[in-house]
Design a protein around this motif. Structure first.
Motif: not given
Length: 275
Positions: A83-90
């Motif tokens: 249920g957690s939101t995982v985001t990334a900058d790459y």
């Protein structure tokens, strides 16, 4: 010491890394997540991807354990709750760092085969027979001499560093200061042949500009040739749309690079024959 860097190949072709910010990653497991764009690339060219990728779990920074750049998979240090939101900058580019690195290695092998010279520093040992005079060439450019040994009475005697000098590093020319071949010596007064064993560091301390340029050209050609072959067997035009407007532009670029490669290869230094 590679003859050219990933940065130089990217700069020559305009293959700059493309930035993605705030992308929601696909969950594969409690610790593994996948980016939608790949390969992930090294933005600052320091050989470390971990400092170029930032991951956030519900807005909080998360530690990264490892990155599989070609698959776009990012493994986190700690499990992430459902249920957690995982985001990334790459950063990414359809032409990955490993692909360019492989093309550079292929270019280096082609250049060494063409010239007979290994341009990076490496150790060499050569046997020299000098029939006349005090100067001779070893087969490759010289960075430094480790030792010169003179075969005398069936054994090698090492010469002091003050008994020889490098005349020309580029051509591998060396001069002996106290020994001259071809001189008649007693008791038979036959011309003296001098046999030497030369141990030296061959190559170049810095890659010659022409060699670097040839490496960039050949590596670029190899990468684009692979892309051309790939689109012949699939409908994936991602790499073309990033670098070229149409497939015809790719063909034109390949033709230009092919002509440039042949022109520059003819200008490369060649191995010098020993005398």
């Amino acid at each position: 010491m590679p003859y050219a860097s990933i940065r130089e190949v990217r700069a020559y072709n305009g293959w700059s890394p493309l930035q993605v910010k705030g992308e929601v990653l696909e969950r594969l497991s409690d610790t593994e997540f996948r980016a939608s764009r790949k390969p992930i690339v090294d933005y600052d060219y320091d050989g470390d991807l971990l400092d170029d990728v930032k991951v956030y779990v519900d807005g909080a920074s998360a530690g990264i354990a490892s990155i599989d750049p070609d698959r776009g998979i990012i493994t986190l240090q700690d499990p992430v709750a459902e249920g957690s939101t995982v985001t990334a900058d790459y950063y990414w580019h359809p032409i990955g760092d490993d692909e360019i690195k492989l093309a550079i290695a292929e270019a280096e092998a082609e250049i060494e085969s063409k010239t007979g010279i290994k341009f990076e520093p490496h150790s060499k040992v050569e046997e020299i027979i000098l029939n006349y005079g005090s100067e001779f060439n070893v087969s490759e450019p010289i960075i430094s001499i480790t030792s010169i040994k003179h075969l005398y009475d069936d054994s090698y005697k090492e010469l002091g560093s003050d008994e020889y000098e490098i005349v020309d590093k580029e051509t591998g020319r060396i001069r002996l200061k106290n020994i001259i071949a071809g001189v008649a010596v007693p008791p038979w007064y036959l011309p003296l042949r001098v046999r030497l064993r030369v141990e030296y560091t061959a190559g170049y301390e810095t890659v010659p500009d022409m060699v670097k340029h040839a490496t960039i050209l050949i590596a670029s050609y190899q990468v684009l040739l692979r892309i051309q072959r790939q689109i012949s067997f699939s409908e994936d035009y991602t790499a073309i749309t990033v670098a070229f407007k149409t497939p015809n532009e790719l063909t034109e670029r390949l033709e230009f690079l092919r002509a440039e490669v042949e022109r520059v290869k003819d200008m490369l230094p060649r191995r010098v024959a020993k005398i």
